[in-house]
Design an enzyme around this catalytic site. Sequence first.
Site: not given
Length: 344
Positions: A196, A216, A237-239
């Site tokens: 990540q 991230r 969560a990511h994105n």
Amino acid sequence: MIHAQQLAKVINGVYIGKNDITIDGVASLNRADKRKVSFLSNKKYTKYISNTKACCIIVDQTFDIGPYKDKNFIVCKDAYLGFALALTYFYQRDLKSSFKSSKATIDNTAKISDKAYIGDFSYIGSNANIGNSYIMPMVYIGEDSIIKDNCIIYPNVTIREKVEIGNNVIIHSGSVIGSDGFGYVNNNGKHYKIPQVGKVIIEDDVEIGSNVSIDRATLDETIIRKGSKIDNLVQIAHNVEIGENSILVSQCGISGSTRIGNNVILAGQVGVAGHLGIADNTVITAKSGVGTNIKSGGIYSGIPVYDHSKWLKSSAIIPRLPELYKKIQELESRLKELEKDDRH
């Protein structure tokens, strides 16, 4: 200590009452003494007004003060906002500045404003950039992270590498900003970790509660837009992208790559699946599950979510299902008897 007329100006209200009333703080209606201002924003507490000892009461323009000739009032357009402004006036913390603890660990390449406060046992990594902000003891700030002005970072917050935080941001204890996104690929029955390497961007005027995790991005950015407020124990969560002025209440979980619009409210324990979009001005009620895109604003409930008004009708029926099922069985039995009679 402030005169009631002066406080009225501070909170954008109009004072109606006796002269020479002075105030030294804020208290609830049933606990206030003769030096405290109180407030009424929820009409169910009107019963406390007659007996309150408060020297002054903040009310909104719709409240009829006529029956209370012996009381003093500050009339505001929004009593709850007036209450908040009064609290800010009396109890705003006077944060120290221009202090860097000798017990903190600060990398030589980090850039720290002369007006910043860096508390004991904090760690600031290489190439980090800290503006006129307040970093309390035992905060970790990773390399290449940026924190702009007027931020308050409470103890035991972890801000990992390459995190960008805007102005006027508050992050409460125990939160982790920039932890690895939950990304794996299955290879021959084993889960291989996907690195990540993206970042987290938190824009101006965001407040993040305690024990919040914001991951991230895998490659790009996880973004919290300006003015949004995140309650305790929320997982992002990511994105993920959270729009402007949105509110996420405690124990929400947002899966990866979901886009949440502006002015959205997710009530407690709402779960949102990944790669979805939620339109501006949407409200998701508590314990709901979002599994499809929401393309137009409104109020939604249920698992999976659907229109709140329909959900209310369905919820009213559910407790009666055993009774209705019994009636259906009775009707089926009678129908079979009628069919037998017809055959004879």
